[in-house]
Design an enzyme around this catalytic site. Structure first.
Site, PDB file in Angstrom:
ATOM      1  N   SER A   1      -0.394  -8.144   8.133  1.00  0.00           N
ATOM      2  CA  SER A   1       0.048  -8.842   6.919  1.00  0.00           C
ATOM      3  C   SER A   1      -1.131  -9.119   6.005  1.00  0.00           C
ATOM      4  O   SER A   1      -1.151 -10.115   5.302  1.00  0.00           O
ATOM      5  CB  SER A   1       0.721 -10.153   7.310  1.00  0.00           C
ATOM      6  OG  SER A   1      -0.109 -10.852   8.228  1.00  0.00           O
ATOM      7  N   CYS A   2      -2.132  -8.239   6.015  1.00  0.00           N
ATOM      8  CA  CYS A   2      -3.348  -8.447   5.229  1.00  0.00           C
ATOM      9  C   CYS A   2      -3.013  -8.636   3.747  1.00  0.00           C
ATOM     10  O   CYS A   2      -2.140  -7.957   3.210  1.00  0.00           O
ATOM     11  CB  CYS A   2      -4.282  -7.258   5.400  1.00  0.00           C
ATOM     12  SG  CYS A   2      -4.804  -7.021   7.114  1.00  0.00           S
TER      13      CYS A   2
END
Lengths: 217, 211
Positions: B119-120
């Site tokens: 989920s960068c």
């Protein structure tokens, strides 16, 4: 590893919730878990070990439990694995080994602490970069059973080097506690190379990939 | 010391799954209590970070950067060359912006950002990511059928506009520079910034509404 986390290109997950409201946190616990994760860690954690611990959550839990709940379980598991807390301490929420109260940051302190947390992942590599911008490269067909940042959908595929990004800490090594620099490139894969004739002929997917993910020239 | 043992991690997760309360808020509360007792963090510091990310560190930062880029060609050149450095002119650097890249929409191209593996997200410049950005539906589909996903967000793209998807697989992070709406050429930076939405900087919005 070929875990549930490797979602790119998987089919059947349905529509995106485009009507979500804009507030930064939808529940109080989300903000508290975010704050905890920004401030507390074990000395031996690396960012990619933490990511890998999250990847090892039970696949059903990964898909069905809330996002920041998975962060709680990841940090809890990683604390146990680093010997910071016991399983009993985690599940009870109490410890006999108490410590002096931690500092109290203000909002201004937090904003400044966030600012200085900007991290440079550059790390020198042992050799010169093998590839140049414009080169056609092919990714490895296989990955490891530990942490990797080469997604399944981009394995064994050909793409073009769009940019050289320098030499960064290698994620796969970092997840094993090893600090190793490796050259990193942004690769453009045409949508048709990844997905076949159903994809638009004009579209491109870019990934940031380390040099060892490519077949040798 | 951690052994970095993958299977050991799975075993600990299985134990926690069985022994932690089911309710997420109770789980986080248990961890917070434990960390406070050990002296690893204070309740006040947690409050302060929640306030910081609720009130100050959010998409209004990215909006100010984009508005400046629209008005100042020199700044735009610096932003496109090295966004990680350029945002330091505002003091907006921080969590996950150490290798920030700005990608620009044009009449011929549309950009969108994802992290398919986790989920960068460039938190220090865009604040908290929306839940949909972290969802299985977005992460799985935006790389494979971007035009369908964008259409769900109301972005209908003709075939001749190329879609570029940026999958954040390493420590580089991406911010989209949307196009400046026509008719706003004489607007101030603050007026322009008010038009710029979080989704337009992720790439799930293309046209900005001029009110």
């Amino acid at each position: 590893m070929d875990g549930i986390h490797d979602m790119g290109g998987k089919q059947g997950y349905g529509a995106v919730d485009v009507d979500e409201t804009d507030e930064p946190f939808h529940h109080d616990y989300e903000g508290r878990m975010w704050a905890i994760s920004r401030n507390v860690r074990a000395d031996d954690w690396t960012i990619d070990w933490w990511r890998h611990v999250r990847e090892r959550i039970d696949p059903v839990d990964y898909l069905t439990r809330p996002y920041f709940d998975s962060w709680m379980q990841t940090s809890a598991a990683a604390f146990v694995l680093s010997g910071v807390f016991t399983l009993d301490e985690i599940t009870s929420g109490h410890t006999d080994k108490t410590g002096a109260a931690a500092e109290k940051q203000s909002k201004a302190d937090a904003i400044e602490a966030n600012r200085v947390s900007c991290r440079d992942f550059s790390e020198a590599a042992a050799a010169m970069p093998v590839f140049r911008v414009g080169d056609l490269v092919k990714t490895m067909a296989f990955s490891s059973s530990h942490h990797s940042r080469l997604p399944q959908y981009a394995r064994g595929k050909s793409g073009t080097i769009h940019a050289y990004r320098g030499s960064h800490l290698f994620a796969d090594a970092g997840a094993k506690g090893v600090h190793e620099g490796q050259h990193i490139y942004t690769i453009g894969f045409t949508a048709r190379a990844l997905w076949g004739p159903e994809a638009s002929r004009n579209d491109v997917v870019y990934l940031d990939l380390w040099e060892s993910y490519f077949e040798k020239p | 010391m951690s052994t970095f043992d993958s299977d050991a991690a799975a075993k600990v997760h299985a134990h926690l799954h069985s022994h932690l309360p089911s309710e997420p808020a109770l789980r986080v509360k248990a961890l917070e209590s434990l960390l406070v007792e050990r002296g690893m963090i204070s309740t006040e510091t947690i409050d302060a970070w929640v306030e910081a990310y609720s009130e100050e560190i959010g998409p209004k930062r990215g909006a100010q950067v984009v508005a400046r880029a629209w008005l100042d060609a020199g700044f735009k050149a610096r932003l496109l060359k090295n966004a990680a450095e350029a945002i330091k002119e505002f003091g907006f650097e921080g969590n996950a912006t150490g290798h920030l890249i700005a990608v620009e929409n044009t009449d011929q191209t549309h950009n969108a950002v994802v992290c398919t593996l986790c989920s960068c997200y460039p938190f220090s410049i865009l604040g908290m990511s929306p839940s949909w950005y972290k969802s299985a539906a977005y992460r799985s589909r935006i790389v494979r059928e971007p035009r369908k996903v964008l259409a769900e967000f109301g972005v209908e793209l003709p075939d001749e506009i190329a879609v570029k998807i940026w999958d954040s697989t390493a420590e580089l992070r991406y911010i989209v520079i949307p196009q400046q709406p026509k008719g706003t050429e004489s607007w101030t930076e603050d007026q322009l910034a008010a038009l710029i939405t979080r989704n337009s900087m992720i790439g799930t919005q293309r046209e900005l509404a001029v009110s």
